[in-house]
Design a protein around this motif. Structure first.
Motif, mmCIF file in Angstrom:
data_model
loop_
_atom_site.group_PDB
_atom_site.id
_atom_site.type_symbol
_atom_site.label_atom_id
_atom_site.label_comp_id
_atom_site.label_asym_id
_atom_site.label_seq_id
_atom_site.Cartn_x
_atom_site.Cartn_y
_atom_site.Cartn_z
ATOM 1 N N PRO A 148 61.344 23.402 28.902
ATOM 2 C CA PRO A 148 60.944 24.062 30.148
ATOM 3 C C PRO A 148 61.973 23.813 31.246
ATOM 4 C CG PRO A 148 59.087 22.910 29.171
ATOM 5 C CD PRO A 148 60.316 22.484 28.409
ATOM 6 N N PRO A 149 62.036 24.676 32.245
ATOM 7 C CA PRO A 149 63.052 24.534 33.293
ATOM 8 C C PRO A 149 62.828 23.302 34.151
ATOM 9 C CG PRO A 149 61.462 26.223 33.885
ATOM 10 C CD PRO A 149 61.159 25.828 32.467
ATOM 11 N N ASP A 150 63.885 22.892 34.845
ATOM 12 C CA ASP A 150 63.768 21.789 35.791
ATOM 13 C C ASP A 150 62.729 22.143 36.858
ATOM 14 O OD1 ASP A 150 65.759 20.480 34.427
ATOM 15 O OD2 ASP A 150 67.370 21.175 35.750
ATOM 16 N N GLY A 151 61.938 21.161 37.207
ATOM 17 C CA GLY A 151 60.909 21.404 38.207
ATOM 18 C C GLY A 151 59.577 21.831 37.625
ATOM 19 N N ALA A 152 59.530 22.075 36.301
ATOM 20 C CA ALA A 152 58.264 22.493 35.686
ATOM 21 C C ALA A 152 57.255 21.356 35.657
ATOM 22 C CB ALA A 152 58.518 23.003 34.268
ATOM 23 N N PHE A 153 57.753 20.121 35.566
ATOM 24 C CA PHE A 153 56.880 18.951 35.471
ATOM 25 C C PHE A 153 56.269 18.666 36.844
ATOM 26 C CE2 PHE A 153 55.945 14.409 35.172
ATOM 27 C CZ PHE A 153 55.321 14.334 33.938
ATOM 28 N N ASP A 154 54.968 18.865 36.971
ATOM 29 C CA ASP A 154 54.287 18.686 38.253
ATOM 30 C C ASP A 154 52.855 18.227 38.009
ATOM 31 O OD1 ASP A 154 53.435 18.729 40.857
ATOM 32 O OD2 ASP A 154 53.357 20.913 41.029
ATOM 33 N N PRO A 155 52.665 16.948 37.688
ATOM 34 C CA PRO A 155 51.312 16.468 37.381
ATOM 35 C C PRO A 155 50.347 16.588 38.546
ATOM 36 C CG PRO A 155 52.874 14.638 37.577
ATOM 37 C CD PRO A 155 53.674 15.894 37.559
ATOM 38 N N GLY A 156 50.861 16.692 39.764
ATOM 39 C CA GLY A 156 49.991 16.856 40.923
ATOM 40 C C GLY A 156 49.319 18.211 40.995
ATOM 41 N N ALA A 157 49.805 19.162 40.180
ATOM 42 C CA ALA A 157 49.212 20.501 40.193
ATOM 43 C C ALA A 157 47.775 20.478 39.715
ATOM 44 C CB ALA A 157 50.046 21.442 39.323
ATOM 45 N N ARG A 158 47.434 19.544 38.867
ATOM 46 C CA ARG A 158 46.046 19.466 38.368
ATOM 47 C C ARG A 158 45.083 19.117 39.488
ATOM 48 N NH1 ARG A 158 43.020 15.265 37.110
ATOM 49 N NH2 ARG A 158 44.802 13.841 37.002
ATOM 50 N N ALA A 159 45.418 18.090 40.255
ATOM 51 C CA ALA A 159 44.554 17.700 41.362
ATOM 52 C C ALA A 159 44.481 18.799 42.409
ATOM 53 C CB ALA A 159 45.054 16.399 41.982
ATOM 54 N N ALA A 160 45.616 19.457 42.652
ATOM 55 C CA ALA A 160 45.628 20.538 43.644
ATOM 56 C C ALA A 160 44.720 21.680 43.227
ATOM 57 C CB ALA A 160 47.062 21.045 43.836
#
Length: 285
Positions: A51-63
């Motif tokens: 996946p592209p750089d920046g795809a990793f965002d574990p905070g997206a779940r809480a958001a």
């Protein structure tokens, strides 16, 4: 007087045979193992790229107000996010499979419309992607989706007649494999292919050496439920002829073509919800 005559010629010694074995090993490495490694690398790059750089965002779940779930897939821990509906009344469950260059992190915010309409969403990560253990393959990705489906059924919250599969790009082939193994009330396939074999063979990979197949056509030929096919007319990754082919073989297909490419098609949730309502795929009070 020497009557024995000259010594008979000697055959090749051990050193000669060792040299022959070394040469044979080098030739095998150059002409057999090397091409096989190249073929494996091509298939891995085409089917499961990073996946592209920046795809990793574990905070997206809480958001998104989601809940993390973990499934055991052949001894590996594979992650999924359950995004709950925003209504008291429950419509059903959407099991979602993303594209091969994506993570569940990237798509968590896109489900506001179905969640507001009463649909829970279960995003399933691929083994080896994001925080999930394992290695991606047709078998492991399918196993992860089956594990997610089985969790949904055993949770007691979702009956089979209100579970739908939604797959985008490679995820369309993956979700079709789920439908081949578990009863799914409806399928939504967005920007996907007829089968992965033709895609990978275009890179010069011989058919006998294919590692993954994802034969969506074969699944749709026997799948009895309704299928919504969404595709961009300017898609250069998987041209829209793929959607037309799948629509022709499916028993209950609805085809919608949009003026867009592969990764820039706008969400079609209102169309999806209308399709589900028309086919009575929704929990009734």
């Amino acid at each position: 007087m020497n009557l024995a005559g000259p010594d008979p010629p000697r055959g090749p010694g051990p050193a000669f045979f060792r040299r022959r074995l070394v040469v044979a090993g080098v030739l095998v490495g150059v002409f057999v193992i090397g091409p096989l490694i190249s073929i494996w690398a091509i298939q891995r790059y085409v089917t499961f790229p990073n996946p592209p750089d920046g795809a990793f965002d574990p905070g997206a779940r809480a958001a998104a107000g989601g809940r993390a779930l973990w499934f055991d897939v052949a001894g590996d821990r594979v992650e999924a996010w359950l995004l709950p509906r925003r209504t008291v009344e429950a419509a059903g469950l959407i099991i979602y499979a993303h594209g091969n260059g994506e993570l569940i992190d990237m798509r968590a915010a896109q489900f506001a419309v179905p969640r507001a309409a009463g649909w829970d969403v279960l995003q399933v990560e691929y083994p080896g992607y994001g925080r999930s253990q394992g290695s991606p393959s047709e078998a492991s990705v399918t196993a992860a989706l089956v594990a997610a489906y089985d969790w949904a059924r055993t949770s007691g919250r979702f009956e089979a007649n209100v579970i739908i599969g939604y797959g985008r790009s490679l995820g369309g082939g993956a979700i079709a494999q789920l439908a081949a193994r578990r009863p799914v009330a409806a399928l939504v396939l967005e920007s996907t292919f007829v089968n992965l074999e033709d895609v990978v063979m275009a890179y010069g990979v011989p058919r006998p050496l294919l590692l993954n197949h994802f034969d969506t056509r074969r699944v749709l030929e026997v799948y009895p439920g309704p299928v919504l096919l969404l595709h961009g007319t300017r898609d250069r990754v998987f041209p829209s002829d793929a959607a037309r082919t799948l629509a022709a073989v499916a028993q209950r297909a609805t085809l919608h073509l949009e003026d867009c490419g592969h990764n820039d098609c706008p969400p079609q949730w209102e169309l999806v919800l209308s399709f589900l309502a028309e086919n009575r795929v929704r929990r009734t009070p």
